[in-house]
Write a protein that holds these residues in place. Structure first.
Motif, PDB file in Angstrom:
ATOM      1  N   ASN A 198       0.795  -1.224   0.000  1.00  0.00           N
ATOM      2  CA  ASN A 198       0.000   0.000   0.000  1.00  0.00           C
ATOM      3  C   ASN A 198       0.828   1.275   0.000  1.00  0.00           C
ATOM      4  O   ASN A 198       0.306   2.346   0.203  1.00  0.00           O
ATOM      5  N   ASN A 199       2.111   1.180  -0.212  1.00  0.00           N
ATOM      6  CA  ASN A 199       2.997   2.341  -0.221  1.00  0.00           C
ATOM      7  C   ASN A 199       2.984   3.102   1.096  1.00  0.00           C
ATOM      8  O   ASN A 199       3.446   4.211   1.179  1.00  0.00           O
ATOM      9  N   SER A 200       2.403   2.559   2.099  1.00  0.00           N
ATOM     10  CA  SER A 200       2.474   3.036   3.476  1.00  0.00           C
ATOM     11  C   SER A 200       2.243   4.524   3.701  1.00  0.00           C
ATOM     12  O   SER A 200       3.072   5.203   4.268  1.00  0.00           O
ATOM     13  N   ASP A 201       1.119   5.039   3.260  1.00  0.00           N
ATOM     14  CA  ASP A 201       0.726   6.363   3.704  1.00  0.00           C
ATOM     15  C   ASP A 201      -0.219   6.159   4.886  1.00  0.00           C
ATOM     16  O   ASP A 201      -0.554   5.026   5.246  1.00  0.00           O
ATOM     17  N   LEU A 202      -0.620   7.241   5.535  1.00  0.00           N
ATOM     18  CA  LEU A 202      -1.444   7.103   6.728  1.00  0.00           C
ATOM     19  C   LEU A 202      -2.780   6.416   6.459  1.00  0.00           C
ATOM     20  O   LEU A 202      -3.246   5.613   7.263  1.00  0.00           O
ATOM     21  N   LYS A 236      -1.822  11.594  -4.509  1.00  0.00           N
ATOM     22  CA  LYS A 236      -0.360  11.611  -4.638  1.00  0.00           C
ATOM     23  C   LYS A 236       0.092  12.094  -6.012  1.00  0.00           C
ATOM     24  O   LYS A 236       1.277  12.107  -6.298  1.00  0.00           O
ATOM     25  N   THR A 237      -0.848  12.473  -6.861  1.00  0.00           N
ATOM     26  CA  THR A 237      -0.468  12.949  -8.191  1.00  0.00           C
ATOM     27  C   THR A 237      -0.161  14.439  -8.131  1.00  0.00           C
ATOM     28  O   THR A 237      -0.704  15.180  -7.316  1.00  0.00           O
ATOM     29  N   ILE A 238       0.715  14.859  -9.002  1.00  0.00           N
ATOM     30  CA  ILE A 238       1.100  16.274  -9.062  1.00  0.00           C
ATOM     31  C   ILE A 238      -0.085  17.136  -9.482  1.00  0.00           C
ATOM     32  O   ILE A 238      -0.180  18.304  -9.123  1.00  0.00           O
ATOM     33  N   ASP A 239      -1.034  16.520 -10.218  1.00  0.00           N
ATOM     34  CA  ASP A 239      -2.215  17.248 -10.667  1.00  0.00           C
ATOM     35  C   ASP A 239      -3.004  17.835  -9.504  1.00  0.00           C
ATOM     36  O   ASP A 239      -3.506  18.954  -9.591  1.00  0.00           O
ATOM     37  N   VAL A 240      -3.139  17.095  -8.442  1.00  0.00           N
ATOM     38  CA  VAL A 240      -3.921  17.584  -7.300  1.00  0.00           C
ATOM     39  C   VAL A 240      -3.258  18.806  -6.698  1.00  0.00           C
ATOM     40  O   VAL A 240      -3.919  19.814  -6.411  1.00  0.00           O
ATOM     41  N   ALA A 241      -1.961  18.747  -6.515  1.00  0.00           N
ATOM     42  CA  ALA A 241      -1.250  19.875  -5.912  1.00  0.00           C
ATOM     43  C   ALA A 241      -1.350  21.137  -6.773  1.00  0.00           C
ATOM     44  O   ALA A 241      -1.475  22.240  -6.235  1.00  0.00           O
ATOM     45  N   GLN A 267      -2.671  16.463   2.204  1.00  0.00           N
ATOM     46  CA  GLN A 267      -1.277  16.024   2.176  1.00  0.00           C
ATOM     47  C   GLN A 267      -0.835  15.335   3.468  1.00  0.00           C
ATOM     48  O   GLN A 267      -0.026  14.415   3.440  1.00  0.00           O
ATOM     49  N   PHE A 268      -1.386  15.721   4.579  1.00  0.00           N
ATOM     50  CA  PHE A 268      -1.063  15.081   5.852  1.00  0.00           C
ATOM     51  C   PHE A 268      -1.386  13.589   5.817  1.00  0.00           C
ATOM     52  O   PHE A 268      -0.656  12.772   6.352  1.00  0.00           O
ATOM     53  N   TYR A 269      -2.493  13.238   5.168  1.00  0.00           N
ATOM     54  CA  TYR A 269      -2.943  11.848   5.150  1.00  0.00           C
ATOM     55  C   TYR A 269      -2.185  10.971   4.166  1.00  0.00           C
ATOM     56  O   TYR A 269      -2.257   9.754   4.255  1.00  0.00           O
ATOM     57  N   VAL A 270      -1.501  11.576   3.205  1.00  0.00           N
ATOM     58  CA  VAL A 270      -0.803  10.776   2.201  1.00  0.00           C
ATOM     59  C   VAL A 270       0.714  10.822   2.360  1.00  0.00           C
ATOM     60  O   VAL A 270       1.432  10.328   1.498  1.00  0.00           O
ATOM     61  N   ILE A 271       1.176  11.368   3.475  1.00  0.00           N
ATOM     62  CA  ILE A 271       2.616  11.355   3.704  1.00  0.00           C
ATOM     63  C   ILE A 271       3.072   9.925   3.961  1.00  0.00           C
ATOM     64  O   ILE A 271       2.302   9.082   4.392  1.00  0.00           O
ATOM     65  N   ALA A 272       4.329   9.685   3.691  1.00  0.00           N
ATOM     66  CA  ALA A 272       4.878   8.342   3.917  1.00  0.00           C
ATOM     67  C   ALA A 272       4.779   7.989   5.393  1.00  0.00           C
ATOM     68  O   ALA A 272       4.973   8.836   6.271  1.00  0.00           O
TER      69      ALA A 272
END
Length: 186
Positions: free
Chosen positions: A21-25, A140-145, A156-161
């Motif tokens: 799952n790439n280990s985000d929160l 996690k896509t650059i499009d969202v940012a 972004q807090f929820y998808v940090i490693a």
């Protein structure tokens, strides 16, 4: 030997899931919650002699005493309790519904400051296709940012490693060691 089989199966399941799952929160919370439910399932199955999930135990089922099965169930319960203590904060973390299912949530039910950008992302066919594909975590896509900076600021807090693999493995090793010492002195 059987305790090592149980410990090995449990820890490898969680570590594998976290790595997948790439280990985000968000994914870590889901994987850990599922793991804790599996521990309870395994404990219940062992105690009622349903040993299909544990081949080493299934091979010696006729030699197992009820006391042995109770001990293995206690072992799984201890792992569950230690994990629950270690990751309790993560499990109690409230992840907004719009983060988990951005294309299904009713925008009128979320914070008013996020309604317009969420409405806009829900209308974005490319993002919707990426979300449905399940290979992509759209957050996690650059499009969202770039296209949705307000949503990105909140999400972004929820998808940090979330570096849990080592911590979980170290925790299981320590619990296994403690339980082995406890059993040795009985």
């Amino acid at each position: 030997m059987v305790q090592l089989d149980i410990h090995s199966k449990c820890s490898s399941l969680l570590i594998k899931k976290l790595q997948e799952n790439n280990s985000d929160l968000i994914s870590s919370k889901s994987a850990i919650a599922a793991f804790l439910r599996k521990l309870q399932l395994y404990k219940n199955n062992i105690r009622r002699r349903a040993l299909e999930q544990f081949p080493c135990l299934a091979c010696v089922t006729c030699d197992l005493l009820d006391e042995d099965l109770a001990l293995y169930g206690e072992y799984l319960e201890n792992i569950h309790d230690v994990m629950q203590t270690r990751v309790g904060d993560l499990l109690e973390m409230d992840i907004p519904i719009w983060v988990s299912i951005p294309f299904e949530v009713n925008v009128t039910e979320i914070d008013i400051s996020l309604q317009e950008p969420l409405n806009k992302i829900q209308s974005d066919e490319i993002m919707h296709a990426k979300f449905k594909d399940e290979k992509y975590n759209i957050w996690k896509t650059i499009d969202v940012a770039t296209k949705y900076p307000l949503l990105w600021e909140k999400v972004q807090f929820y998808v940090i490693a979330f570096p849990t693999s080592y911590l979980v493995e170290a925790g299981f090793s320590r619990v296994s060691q403690m339980l082995s010492e406890k059993t040795k002195y009985k």
